[in-house]
Enzyme design. Structure first.
Site, PDB file in Angstrom:
ATOM      1  N   GLU A 127     -19.047  21.236  30.075  1.00 35.06           N
ATOM      2  CA  GLU A 127     -20.172  20.893  30.831  1.00 35.06           C
ATOM      3  C   GLU A 127     -20.393  19.572  30.178  1.00 35.06           C
ATOM      4  O   GLU A 127     -21.035  19.632  28.669  1.00 35.06           O
ATOM      5  CB  GLU A 127     -21.305  21.557  31.365  1.00 35.06           C
ATOM      6  CG  GLU A 127     -22.386  20.998  32.138  1.00 35.06           C
ATOM      7  CD  GLU A 127     -23.576  21.747  32.484  1.00 35.06           C
ATOM      8  OE1 GLU A 127     -24.443  21.344  33.099  1.00 35.06           O
ATOM      9  OE2 GLU A 127     -23.682  22.959  32.109  1.00 35.06           O
ATOM     10  N   GLY A 267     -27.878  23.925  23.523  1.00 33.75           N
ATOM     11  CA  GLY A 267     -28.444  25.242  23.109  1.00 33.75           C
ATOM     12  C   GLY A 267     -27.622  26.549  23.624  1.00 33.75           C
ATOM     13  O   GLY A 267     -27.256  27.407  22.676  1.00 33.75           O
ATOM     14  N   MET A 269     -24.364  27.573  26.906  1.00 36.51           N
ATOM     15  CA  MET A 269     -23.728  27.264  28.380  1.00 36.51           C
ATOM     16  C   MET A 269     -23.357  28.347  29.039  1.00 36.51           C
ATOM     17  O   MET A 269     -23.014  29.543  28.462  1.00 36.51           O
ATOM     18  CB  MET A 269     -22.443  26.529  27.752  1.00 36.51           C
ATOM     19  CG  MET A 269     -21.479  26.113  28.924  1.00 36.51           C
ATOM     20  SD  MET A 269     -22.368  24.922  29.864  1.00 36.51           S
ATOM     21  CE  MET A 269     -21.802  25.432  31.681  1.00 36.51           C
ATOM     22  N   GLU A 270     -23.609  28.134  30.380  1.00 37.79           N
ATOM     23  CA  GLU A 270     -23.649  29.328  31.356  1.00 37.79           C
ATOM     24  C   GLU A 270     -22.397  29.718  31.907  1.00 37.79           C
ATOM     25  O   GLU A 270     -22.135  30.237  33.159  1.00 37.79           O
ATOM     26  CB  GLU A 270     -24.537  29.347  32.597  1.00 37.79           C
ATOM     27  CG  GLU A 270     -24.177  28.133  33.539  1.00 37.79           C
ATOM     28  CD  GLU A 270     -24.723  26.765  33.163  1.00 37.79           C
ATOM     29  OE1 GLU A 270     -24.684  25.892  33.860  1.00 37.79           O
ATOM     30  OE2 GLU A 270     -24.996  26.655  31.973  1.00 37.79           O
ATOM     31  N   ASN A 271     -21.154  29.409  30.989  1.00 35.31           N
ATOM     32  CA  ASN A 271     -19.886  29.718  31.548  1.00 35.31           C
ATOM     33  C   ASN A 271     -19.773  31.001  32.310  1.00 35.31           C
ATOM     34  O   ASN A 271     -20.152  32.013  32.106  1.00 35.31           O
ATOM     35  CB  ASN A 271     -18.647  29.587  30.860  1.00 35.31           C
ATOM     36  CG  ASN A 271     -19.076  28.560  29.602  1.00 35.31           C
ATOM     37  OD1 ASN A 271     -19.045  27.235  29.896  1.00 35.31           O
ATOM     38  ND2 ASN A 271     -19.600  28.959  28.484  1.00 35.31           N
ATOM     39  N   HIS A 303     -32.219  32.313  30.440  1.00 36.79           N
ATOM     40  CA  HIS A 303     -32.091  30.952  31.220  1.00 36.79           C
ATOM     41  C   HIS A 303     -30.510  30.999  31.607  1.00 36.79           C
ATOM     42  O   HIS A 303     -29.998  30.853  32.776  1.00 36.79           O
ATOM     43  CB  HIS A 303     -32.313  29.836  30.227  1.00 36.79           C
ATOM     44  CG  HIS A 303     -31.928  28.491  30.977  1.00 36.79           C
ATOM     45  ND1 HIS A 303     -32.699  27.921  31.758  1.00 36.79           N
ATOM     46  CD2 HIS A 303     -30.580  27.807  30.951  1.00 36.79           C
ATOM     47  CE1 HIS A 303     -32.217  26.619  32.014  1.00 36.79           C
ATOM     48  NE2 HIS A 303     -30.925  26.736  31.522  1.00 36.79           N
ATOM     49  N   GLU A 304     -29.568  31.266  30.523  1.00 40.85           N
ATOM     50  CA  GLU A 304     -27.996  31.439  30.953  1.00 40.85           C
ATOM     51  C   GLU A 304     -27.770  32.327  31.931  1.00 40.85           C
ATOM     52  O   GLU A 304     -26.846  32.197  32.626  1.00 40.85           O
ATOM     53  CB  GLU A 304     -27.185  31.177  29.422  1.00 40.85           C
ATOM     54  CG  GLU A 304     -27.770  30.126  28.559  1.00 40.85           C
ATOM     55  CD  GLU A 304     -27.738  28.797  29.145  1.00 40.85           C
ATOM     56  OE1 GLU A 304     -26.771  28.675  30.173  1.00 40.85           O
ATOM     57  OE2 GLU A 304     -28.343  27.912  28.648  1.00 40.85           O
ATOM     58  N   HIS A 307     -28.612  31.284  35.441  1.00 34.72           N
ATOM     59  CA  HIS A 307     -27.560  30.526  35.965  1.00 34.72           C
ATOM     60  C   HIS A 307     -26.621  31.243  36.814  1.00 34.72           C
ATOM     61  O   HIS A 307     -25.655  30.533  37.546  1.00 34.72           O
ATOM     62  CB  HIS A 307     -27.048  29.795  34.771  1.00 34.72           C
ATOM     63  CG  HIS A 307     -27.639  28.545  34.488  1.00 34.72           C
ATOM     64  ND1 HIS A 307     -28.016  27.654  35.648  1.00 34.72           N
ATOM     65  CD2 HIS A 307     -27.944  27.859  33.569  1.00 34.72           C
ATOM     66  CE1 HIS A 307     -28.496  26.638  34.987  1.00 34.72           C
ATOM     67  NE2 HIS A 307     -28.657  26.673  33.856  1.00 34.72           N
ATOM     68  N   GLU A 326     -30.543  23.307  36.959  1.00 28.96           N
ATOM     69  CA  GLU A 326     -31.313  23.349  35.931  1.00 28.96           C
ATOM     70  C   GLU A 326     -33.023  23.505  35.902  1.00 28.96           C
ATOM     71  O   GLU A 326     -33.529  24.472  35.151  1.00 28.96           O
ATOM     72  CB  GLU A 326     -30.905  21.932  34.682  1.00 28.96           C
ATOM     73  CG  GLU A 326     -29.628  21.905  34.249  1.00 28.96           C
ATOM     74  CD  GLU A 326     -29.030  23.296  33.569  1.00 28.96           C
ATOM     75  OE1 GLU A 326     -29.898  23.951  33.079  1.00 28.96           O
ATOM     76  OE2 GLU A 326     -27.872  23.336  33.359  1.00 28.96           O
TER      77      GLU A 326
END
Length: 885
Positions: A127, A267, A269-271, A303-304, A307, A326
């Site tokens: 991303e 910070g 990444m929500e892969n 947070h992740e 997502h 976001e």
């Protein structure tokens, strides 16, 4: 020097993709000096794009094309066109298959986009547009595909091979290599692709979903960090439970994985199913991570994970809609953190950060709406406006609709758009349809930049027992937007009588009161609200809970602010009253300094703080927040022309006066809390966070008195503690003190003890970089030569250079311009190494118009030097050129 400006991309030019990719089959052959990527794309003409077969244009950067096939037909160079950024070929039918093989070099990828190496580990960051550095693809979020990924690597060095989804096969190969295949059953855009290969250990746990499915949970780290992940695992399980209870969202795969990576631009990444985290957002244990770090790990893990639905199952149609995922997810993680800890303190922390940093962004050259209408480099729009202000926009919808209708709207949104790439309008439409409310005007929050100013005046009619509030909203011009239409501003308020009680609130025309705290909707440029049945002139408590991201202007006196500090039932507004009292006192001191007058502290501030310290019934975290003076960054933001030296002198004078006048209550609170800390093992829970926060802010004041018993207490806390929160707080006050011998010894001992822990050394760098004592630039320059520092690691850059430029204002803004030259030098160097980090460092220079003429000229000169320094990345060029416009 750049001779051609990078291309501007506009929201108005959006068009659906000509082609879609139904299936993506990837094979990675990982070697030490290169990687081979074989991609098979099962494609078809997009029925929404019209008739005919236009050329297929695939994105690709820094790729060496080895072979290309169309429907098994090997193509020659005459069959396609290749540029630095695209591969173009001509399909011959509506459904077809593209096979390609490319060579890439992750081992030399310092930009940390696409596939790269962090230490001995292969990992990805795709991303926003990193996948095009892996293979030729339609690298845009509205092209969603089912991915199957096979990884092959040398088994001894890379025993763990991970990708998105569920593992379906694995095996050994000749020559000591092995392979693994992963299949993700859910369609996703390429930006959510992830790959990890390395020598990793994992902590494993499980979670039973609300439908009874058992999900395997794994957190992978390098072996030496295996003892620092339990807090992250606990946070993950709390997040999964909370998302089920509050949003009804259940996890959908058989396995959820997190991998900690040392070199990472962001910070985390929500892969899908394989979250890749900056190690600073995963690793936490008492001895090496502060309370703030523990809370950050909990928040970022949440947070992740959140997502998975707000970003993965439902994703963005285009990058202009970035806040769709976001802003919504920041709101969700903020609510989670509020439920896990102190709701009031969480709100205070978020608003303080927003007003210091996002409001500054709104007032600067990079100001843009929550949904931008144009960008040059998408990486520059991972901003506080998109994230933090975007979250505030969602919070306002929640305030206007109420929790039940908001939940109904989110359920409808997820149900309606599951598996789709959608827009902010689609989200708002779901909220409208679920609630029956018209949010057309409200959507101006997405399209208009800037921070509105809400000016409130009052009048009281004793004969009629009516109280009238006149509210006027305005919003300053921002780049490309000189005129602003009225926003919808929810203003939560209460009216307090002389004893601090909330009065019943009944507006003219209403049959009866509607509670004692209510939300007014300000929808016009000027609007009045008249309350009836008000027997005495009240004191308004306005914008409770910070119900809208605006600047509020109301002529509170200092006595009124002290009254609100003592009586307001809204915790946020009690803090806010204290902050505004501090601001008035500090601005008075700033004026005295500028006029060359003796500085005199208003005794009302001393008494207000004394009352806080003596009230042991108050939440200690709340007391700690209220004892914290507004920061120099916030004082700079609210100044018309920022006088850095006067701001620093006034704030330091106030701190010293408060410390001297309040020594006894500060000392008593410090000793009481420190005694508990000595006898209580570390626990990462809110009550313990609160105790330590008050203990440490008391110590920071006490050290200003120069008393021998305080120095002894500080050294005792530094040496005799079981947690980094107390140790680092003691080190920080020592570093900012005049005790040179003790400071030097503590810094030396700290570095020696933690030299093998990169994250702790980052804190060691930051404490010194943020010290406001004279000689700050020289200290930072010397620390850049330390063996633990490298420009190639984003965490190091942020810890040292970022902390100096962003937090140490009095040294960064030294009148000789040395701080500006230093930052410009680092940006020029980093432009070639890591353009994303280089552009993010530029923030302090972009605010050059905020300062006096001398500093303006120096800062502008450094921006011009950067612009003329050579070939600039689009990341840096966009920020510099907009700053100079």
């Amino acid at each position: 020097m750049r001779t051609e400006q990078p291309k501007m991309i506009y929201l108005k030019d959006y068009r659906v993709p000509d082609y879609l990719i139904d299936e993506t089959h990837l094979t990675f052959e990982l070697f030490e000096d290169h990687t081979l990527v074989h991609a098979q794309l099962v494609m078809r003409r997009n029925p929404e794009a019209g008739a005919g077969l236009p050329p297929l244009v695939l994105d690709g950067q820094e790729l060496e094309l080895l072979e290309l096939k169309l429907d098994d037909r090997l193509l020659s160079a005459a069959d396609y066109q290749l540029s630095d950024s695209h591969l173009t070929l001509q399909p011959t039918q509506e459904q077809f298959v593209i096979d390609s093989s490319v060579r890439i070099h992750p081992e030399s990828n310092t930009a940390l986009e696409g596939l790269y190496k962090s230490g001995g580990m292969f990992c990805t960051q795709c991303e926003a547009e990193g996948f095009r550095k892996i293979t030729y693809y339609l690298d845009r979020p509205d092209v969603m595909s089912k991915f199957t990924t096979t990884l092959s690597a040398e088994q001894h060095s890379y025993p763990v091979l991970l990708s998105n989804g569920n593992p379906i096969a694995s095996g050994s190969e000749e020559g000591g290599r092995h392979w693994a295949t992963w299949e993700d059953p859910f369609k996703k855009p390429a930006y959510l692709f992830a790959l990890v290969a390395g020598d990793l250990w994992c902590v494993e746990d499980s979670f039973t979903t609300m439908s009874g499915r058992e999900v395997t949970l794994r957190i992978y780290v390098e072996p030496e960090n295996i003892d620092k992940v339990q807090h992250a695992m606990d946070s993950l399980k709390k997040s999964m439970k909370w998302d089920e209870e509050v949003y009804g969202r259940e996890y959908d795969l058989d396995i959820f994985m997190i991998v900690a990576v040392n070199d990472f631009n962001m910070g985390a990444m929500e892969n899908k199913g394989l979250n890749i985290f900056n190690s600073s957002c995963v690793l936490a244990k008492a001895e090496t991570a502060t309370d703030a770090a523990h809370q950050r790990v909990e928040a970022v893990v949440a947070h992740e994970y959140f997502h998975n639905w707000s970003g993965n199952r439902v994703t963005c149609r285009d990058w202009f809609q970035l806040s769709l995922k976001e802003g919504f997810t920041v709101f969700r993680d903020a609510e989670f953190s509020a439920d896990m800890n102190s709701r009031t303190v969480k709100r205070i922390e978020d608003v303080a950060y927003l007003r210091t940093h996002q409001f500054a962004e709104d007032a600067g050259p990079m100001a843009h709406p929550v949904r931008p209408d144009a960008f040059m480099e998408i990486s520059n729009f991972y901003t506080l406006t998109v994230y933090e202000k975007g979250s505030e926009v969602l919070r306002m919808i929640h305030t206007l609709l109420g929790p039940e209708l908001f939940r109904k709207g989110s359920d409808l949104y997820f149900e309606r758009h599951d598996g789709q790439a959608v827009t902010c309008d689609d989200f708002v439409k779901a909220m409208e349809d679920a609630s029956g409310q018209d949010l057309t005007q409200f959507k101006r929050w997405y399209s208009q930049a800037g921070t509105p100013l809400l000016t409130v005046s009052e009048s009281y009619d004793a004969a009629a027992n009516t109280y009238r509030l006149q509210l006027r909203q305005s919003c300053p011009a921002t780049p490309g937007q000189s005129e602003k239409l009225p926003f919808v501003i929810p203003v939560e308020l209460a009216l307090l009588d002389a004893r601090g009680r909330e009065l019943p609130l009944q507006l003219v025309g209403e049959d009866e009161p509607v509670g004692r705290s209510r939300v007014l909707q300000v929808t016009q440029a000027e609007q009045a609200f008249t309350f009836v049945g008000i027997a005495e002139k009240p004191l308004p408590s306005l914008l409770r809970g910070f119900s809208a991201p605006v600047k509020l202007s109301f002529p509170y006196s200092r006595d009124q602010l002290m009254f609100l500090m003592q009586h307001d039932s809204d915790g946020f507004n009690r803090w806010e009253a204290g902050q505004q009292l501090c601001v008035q006192v500090l601005q008075e001191l700033i004026g005295q300094h500028q006029r060359g007058e003796p500085l005199v502290l208003d005794p009302r501030l001393v008494e207000a703080f004394r009352t806080l310290l003596l009230d042991e019934a108050l939440d200690q975290a709340m007391v700690a927040e209220m004892l914290s003076l507004p920061g120099e960054g916030y004082l700079t933001e609210i100044a018309e022309v920022a006088d850095v030296d006067a701001i620093h002198a006034a704030r330091e004078f106030a701190r010293a006066q408060l410390a001297g006048a309040l020594f006894e209550p500060l000392w008593k609170r410090y000793q009481a809390n420190r005694e508990i800390s000595r006898s209580t093992p570390y626990v990462a829970e809110s009550a313990h966070f609160a105790r330590r926060s008050l203990q440490n802010i008391a110590l920071s004041y006490l050290m200003l008195t120069g008393r021998a018993e305080v120095l002894a207490a500080c050294l005792e806390q530094y040496e005799v503690c079981d947690n980094m929160t107390e140790r680092l707080a003691a080190l920080a006050v020592l570093v900012n003190s005049s005790y040179e011998a003790e400071k030097a010894e503590a810094l030396k001992a700290f570095a020696e003890h933690f030299k093998d822990n990169a994250l702790v050394m980052d804190q060691w760098f930051s404490v010194q970089a943020a010290s406001t004592l004279p000689g700050g630039l020289q200290r930072v320059q010397a620390l850049m030569q330390h063996p633990a520092f490298t420009l190639k690691n984003p965490n190091k850059v942020r810890a040292l250079i970022g902390a100096f430029a962003g937090q140490n204002l009095v040294n960064f803004h030294a009148v000789d311009g040395g701080g500006y030259r230093f930052l410009a030098d680092q940006v020029i160097t980093l432009n070639a190494l890591n353009p994303q980090i280089a552009s993010r460092l530029l923030g302090p220079l972009t605010r050059w118009r905020k300062y006096g003429e001398q500093r303006q000229a120096l800062m502008r000169g450094e921006l011009e030097r950067i612009l003329a320094s050579g070939e600039l990345s689009s990341d840096v060029f966009e920020v510099v050129s907009k700053s100079l416009a």
